[in-house]
Design an enzyme around this catalytic site. Structure first.
Site, mmCIF file in Angstrom:
data_model
loop_
_atom_site.group_PDB
_atom_site.id
_atom_site.type_symbol
_atom_site.label_atom_id
_atom_site.label_comp_id
_atom_site.label_asym_id
_atom_site.label_seq_id
_atom_site.Cartn_x
_atom_site.Cartn_y
_atom_site.Cartn_z
ATOM 1 N N GLN A 121 32.388 37.463 85.731
ATOM 2 C CA GLN A 121 31.233 37.876 86.525
ATOM 3 C C GLN A 121 29.924 37.448 85.856
ATOM 4 O O GLN A 121 29.741 37.646 84.653
ATOM 5 C CB GLN A 121 31.211 39.393 86.746
ATOM 6 C CG GLN A 121 30.160 39.758 87.788
ATOM 7 C CD GLN A 121 29.951 41.239 87.978
ATOM 8 O OE1 GLN A 121 29.626 41.944 87.025
ATOM 9 N NE2 GLN A 121 30.122 41.721 89.204
ATOM 10 N N ARG A 173 36.257 53.567 87.979
ATOM 11 C CA ARG A 173 36.291 54.688 87.041
ATOM 12 C C ARG A 173 37.658 55.353 86.936
ATOM 13 O O ARG A 173 38.022 55.851 85.864
ATOM 14 C CB ARG A 173 35.206 55.698 87.431
ATOM 15 C CG ARG A 173 33.805 55.172 87.132
ATOM 16 C CD ARG A 173 32.751 55.932 87.875
ATOM 17 N NE ARG A 173 32.908 55.793 89.335
ATOM 18 C CZ ARG A 173 32.204 56.458 90.223
ATOM 19 N NH1 ARG A 173 31.300 57.318 89.820
ATOM 20 N NH2 ARG A 173 32.409 56.260 91.517
ATOM 21 N N ASP A 220 35.353 55.019 94.893
ATOM 22 C CA ASP A 220 36.058 56.309 94.926
ATOM 23 C C ASP A 220 37.574 56.215 95.106
ATOM 24 O O ASP A 220 38.205 57.219 95.448
ATOM 25 C CB ASP A 220 35.491 57.231 96.022
ATOM 26 C CG ASP A 220 34.026 57.547 95.810
ATOM 27 O OD1 ASP A 220 33.547 57.305 94.687
ATOM 28 O OD2 ASP A 220 33.377 58.031 96.743
ATOM 29 N N CYS A 270 24.446 45.543 90.599
ATOM 30 C CA CYS A 270 24.153 46.387 89.433
ATOM 31 C C CYS A 270 22.848 47.166 89.652
ATOM 32 O O CYS A 270 21.817 46.574 89.972
ATOM 33 C CB CYS A 270 24.057 45.524 88.166
ATOM 34 S SG CYS A 270 23.726 46.535 86.713
#
Ligand SMILES: Cc1cc2nc3c(=O)[nH]c(=O)nc-3n(C[C@H](O)[C@H](O)[C@H](O)COP(=O)(O)O)c2cc1C
Length: 321
Positions: free
Chosen positions: A69, A224, A201, A99
């Site tokens: 990236q 995450r 999520d 970002c």
């Protein structure tokens, strides 16, 4: 259900600065299941041959495909960096246009590019022109709720030559708070012909399946929830392919993975640096285990491999009984 384009899996590791480094990819590659990516590397730092950025972009010695990236604001520097990362072994190039971090957006990079479609398009076109590698773009729902332009942005990416796109269903203003908007991901999917990866999520195989069904996306990206759980991408991949899940890791398998991860960090960053970086990972691995807080506090005080090994072995013997 197999992959798309030339990916074997529809599950993607989310790029995370300070986390998705070579040691973490080695662990994920061993656990299987997902497509791997680097941390973001700044195109201007690559040009200056900044050692840290060069190290991020250099995936030549890794025996599995890695998407690299890039982040920045200059079409010319993206073109130069695209050529360099191709030489450094990238499977393909992802452009960071999502970002939210101040230092990045103040430099007119990351999600700030969602406010400047003309510059974003020039960057994509310049990168595509500079390399035969696939070029993808990762972006958000928009800058803020008043400027939730992900659909127009997605069409611009397609028109500018992106091979696929990833949408995180939060605005820049939201950062990582609130919940990801899967409606905008569905709207993006309906608006373009190139493959779309949905992000935000996903923390279980069931949630991944729900996102795919709800929005029709071609793949899912997980961030995450994989921290401390490197087995998750494989579980999701197997679920989406209709394969039997591997058993949940035992406490002793978690210990072994943690020790392996620390060894990889030390090999890559040296003993001092590797152990410092390992502190956050350790917290994630033991998150749900017995007296995790106390263990973490003890771990933070250690600085050599033998000390670390001893504490981990003692702790897991207690946890396993
Ligand atoms: C600590 C951290 C670092 C991140 N670094 C990057 C990055 O370098 N490039 C990027 O495109 N996204 C980055 N992200 C965003 C993630 O790739 C992902 O879009 C976000 O975490 C939402 O997915 P999740 O809900 O599965 O975590 C970062 C997120 C976190 C929490």
């Amino acid at each position: 259900m197999e992959g798309f384009l030339d990916f074997n899996s529809r599950v993607f590791m989310a790029p995370m600065a300070g986390i998705t480094d070579c040691p973490w990819r080695t662990i994920l590659a061993e656990c299987g299941g997902g497509n791997l990516i680097s941390e973001m590397a700044a195109v201007n730092a690559i040009q200056r041959k900044n050692p840290k950025s060069y190290q991020i972009a250099n995936v030549k010695n890794e025996p599995y495909p890695v998407v690299v990236q890039l982040v920045g604001n200059s079409p010319e520097l993206f073109a130069d960096a695209a050529q360099l990362v191709a030489e450094l072994g990238a499977k393909s190039i992802d452009i960071n246009m999502g970002c939210p971090v101040k230092k990045i957006v103040n430099n007119n990079s990351g999600s700030a590019l969602m406010k400047d479609l003309s510059l974003a398009s020039q960057i994509i076109k310049a990168t595509v022109k500079a390399t035969p590698l696939k070029v993808s773009v990762k972006f958000r729902k928009g800058w803020d709720m008043e400027h939730a332009n992900a659909v127009d942005f997605a069409k611009m990416c397609e028109d500018s030559g992106a091979s696929y796109i990833t949408v995180h269903g939060r605005t820049r203003a939201q950062g990582y708070s609130g919940s990801a908007d899967w409606d905008i991901i569905r709207d993006v999917k309906q608006a373009v012909k190139i493959p779309v990866i949905g992000n935000g999520d996903i923390d279980s195989p069931q949630k991944a399946e729900q996102m795919m069904q709800y929005s029709g996306v071609d793949g899912v990206m997980v961030g995450r929830a994989m921290l401390g759980n490197p087995w998750l991408l494989d579980r999701i991949d197997r679920h989406l392919k209709g394969l039997v899940a591997k058993p949940e890791p035992t406490v002793l398998q978690i210990r072994d993975m943690l020790l392996k991860h620390i060894n990889l960090l030390i090999n890559y960053y040296g003993e001092r640096g590797g152990i410092a970086i390992s502190r956050k990972f350790v917290g994630w691995y033991v998150r749900s285990l017995y007296e995790a807080k106390k263990f973490r506090e003890q771990y933070t005080k250690l600085s050599t491999l033998p000390e670390v090994q001893q504490l981990i072995n003692e702790y897991f013997v207690k946890v396993a009984v």
